[in-house]
Scaffold this motif. Structure first.
Motif, PDB file in Angstrom:
ATOM      1  N   VAL A  72       0.852  -1.188   0.000  1.00 43.17           N
ATOM      2  CA  VAL A  72       0.000   0.000   0.000  1.00 43.17           C
ATOM      3  C   VAL A  72       0.891   1.242   0.000  1.00 43.17           C
ATOM      4  O   VAL A  72       1.806   1.347   0.817  1.00 43.17           O
ATOM      5  CB  VAL A  72      -0.926   0.019   1.228  1.00 43.17           C
ATOM      6  CG1 VAL A  72      -1.875   1.213   1.171  1.00 43.17           C
ATOM      7  CG2 VAL A  72      -1.710  -1.285   1.316  1.00 43.17           C
ATOM      8  N   GLN A  89      -1.833   6.523   0.417  1.00 43.08           N
ATOM      9  CA  GLN A  89      -3.094   5.835   0.681  1.00 43.08           C
ATOM     10  C   GLN A  89      -3.227   5.499   2.164  1.00 43.08           C
ATOM     11  O   GLN A  89      -4.325   5.581   2.733  1.00 43.08           O
ATOM     12  CB  GLN A  89      -3.207   4.552  -0.145  1.00 43.08           C
ATOM     13  CG  GLN A  89      -4.563   3.848   0.045  1.00 43.08           C
ATOM     14  CD  GLN A  89      -4.724   2.640  -0.857  1.00 43.08           C
ATOM     15  OE1 GLN A  89      -3.963   2.446  -1.807  1.00 43.08           O
ATOM     16  NE2 GLN A  89      -5.711   1.807  -0.558  1.00 43.08           N
ATOM     17  N   SER A 108      -5.065  12.851  -0.883  1.00 43.23           N
ATOM     18  CA  SER A 108      -5.939  12.429  -1.979  1.00 43.23           C
ATOM     19  C   SER A 108      -5.559  13.138  -3.273  1.00 43.23           C
ATOM     20  O   SER A 108      -5.488  12.511  -4.345  1.00 43.23           O
ATOM     21  CB  SER A 108      -7.404  12.713  -1.630  1.00 43.23           C
ATOM     22  OG  SER A 108      -7.804  12.005  -0.467  1.00 43.23           O
ATOM     23  N   MET A 157      -2.418  11.599  -4.656  1.00 40.52           N
ATOM     24  CA  MET A 157      -2.635  10.337  -5.368  1.00 40.52           C
ATOM     25  C   MET A 157      -3.152  10.585  -6.775  1.00 40.52           C
ATOM     26  O   MET A 157      -2.796   9.860  -7.717  1.00 40.52           O
ATOM     27  CB  MET A 157      -3.622   9.464  -4.581  1.00 40.52           C
ATOM     28  CG  MET A 157      -3.087   8.969  -3.247  1.00 40.52           C
ATOM     29  SD  MET A 157      -4.213   7.830  -2.414  1.00 40.52           S
ATOM     30  CE  MET A 157      -4.141   6.402  -3.512  1.00 40.52           C
ATOM     31  N   ILE A 205      -5.157   2.960  -6.455  1.00 34.11           N
ATOM     32  CA  ILE A 205      -5.727   2.572  -5.168  1.00 34.11           C
ATOM     33  C   ILE A 205      -5.604   1.063  -5.008  1.00 34.11           C
ATOM     34  O   ILE A 205      -5.961   0.298  -5.900  1.00 34.11           O
ATOM     35  CB  ILE A 205      -7.200   2.996  -5.064  1.00 34.11           C
ATOM     36  CG1 ILE A 205      -7.325   4.519  -5.181  1.00 34.11           C
ATOM     37  CG2 ILE A 205      -7.813   2.512  -3.756  1.00 34.11           C
ATOM     38  CD1 ILE A 205      -8.753   5.011  -5.187  1.00 34.11           C
TER      39      ILE A 205
END
Length: 351
Positions: free
Chosen positions: A71, A75, A249, A252, A259
């Protein structure tokens, strides 16, 4: 001659959200009863407790990174801070805390500063691990307690005694003995095999990311102390978690980071643990810094290394070396020394 007050420190005409002792009045007199050890050191103890949960969160992240698929750090921040934001809003709504979203008037700019600096403190550490070993990054980031104590003395006009400075230096020495960074110990500290050799430019980038983390944490902790009890701890947490979630966010999206969706119950459990441990740790840390001068309080942050050593021994079977044990003893002794020092207590500190 009294020390000049900083304009950042709260005034008496603004609502107070915190109290850890009661000042009783009887026939116009204030009852000045001797404070217990716990009441006198409530802020420091809360900070030390928070470090246990920070260490538990780091262990959860370490376990999470061992699962497939990995991950991304952004995130993890989104999930952790998203959980924190939801928990804060539920608590403030249930308890009827005013201004649950915008925060109280008079401190909103300070809350914003705490949030932005806190994000850089959090993300800087994650980015540094791309180029540095955990030991090297930990040592560099643990410059934060020293820089925060100095910032408290400069910007908040708080006292910073020679004894506290000496205790801080010894605590940093304890961290060095536990981490044993390669740039100091050379071959004595084995670099993890999974960590590739990096060019000098990349290593410099990692050091720069650590310095960003140090400056960010310094600004965040100093801001919390400046806010004091003008805001509820959940107000501070809400702003921090909201802006971290928003910025991560956007990061990303900008960097096109995919994700990662859960593939097992262990994956989901570890992510929840990261969020819950992070929420509890940030709450205790915020409450502690609101009640304690930064010069004393930041010394308790070194306890995180001690907790991490114990948890790694229990969960991963990692046997600490003699230098690690010596470092842990130095850290514990330094924190205990600062706690036992008689601090100046005034009714204003507990209003």
């Amino acid at each position: 001659m009294s020390k000049p007050k900083s304009p950042l420190i709260h005034r008496d005409d603004i609502e107070n959200y915190g109290s850890i002792i009661r000042i009783c009045q009887d026939d116009g007199a204030i009852a000045n009863e001797p404070l217990s050890f716990a009441a006198r050191n409530a802020g420091m103890l809360l900070i030390i407790y928070s470090q246990f949960f920070f260490a538990s969160m780091d262990i959860s992240v370490k376990l999470l990174n061992g699962l497939e698929p990995p991950v991304h750090a952004l995130q993890i921040i989104v999930i952790r801070m998203g959980i924190t934001f939801v928990c804060c809003e539920i608590y403030m709504t249930a308890m009827g805390v005013p201004d649950p979203i915008t925060g109280p008037k008079g401190v909103r700019m300070m809350l914003f500063i705490r949030s932005i600096t806190g994000f850089f403190g959090l993300s800087g550490m994650y980015w540094s691990l791309q180029y540095l070993s955990v030991a090297d990054a930990t040592i560099l980031v643990f410059l934060t307690p020293l820089t925060t104590a100095v910032a408290g003395a400069v910007f908040l006009k708080e006292g910073y005694s020679v004894k506290q400075a000496v205790a801080g230096v010894f605590s940093l020495l304890g961290v060095v003995l536990i981490g044993r960074p390669a740039f100091l110990f050379g071959s004595l500290n084995a670099t993890p095999q999974a960590l590739p050799d990096t060019a000098s430019a990349q290593r410099l980038a990692g050091v720069g990311a650590c310095m960003v983390s140090v400056l960010g944490n310094t600004g965040a902790y100093t801001s919390i102390r400046a806010i004091g009890k003008r805001a509820h701890p959940m107000h501070v947490m809400t702003f921090f978690s909201l802006w971290c979630t928003i910025i991560s966010s956007l990061g990303m999206v900008v960097f096109d980071i995919p994700i990662v969706y859960p593939t097992s119950w262990m994956w989901i459990l570890l992510l929840l643990m990261v969020g819950i441990f992070g929420f509890v740790a940030q709450t205790l840390l915020t409450m502690g810094l609101q009640r304690e001068t930064v010069s004393r309080g930041v010394t308790g942050m070194y306890a995180q290394v001690l907790f991490a050593v114990v948890l790694e021994r229990l969960l991963f079977g990692v046997i600490p070396s003699l230098l690690s044990v010596l470092g842990a003893v130095i850290i514990l002794s330094s924190a205990f020394y600062v706690v036992m020092q008689k601090a100046e207590i005034s009714p204003r500190q507990y209003r």
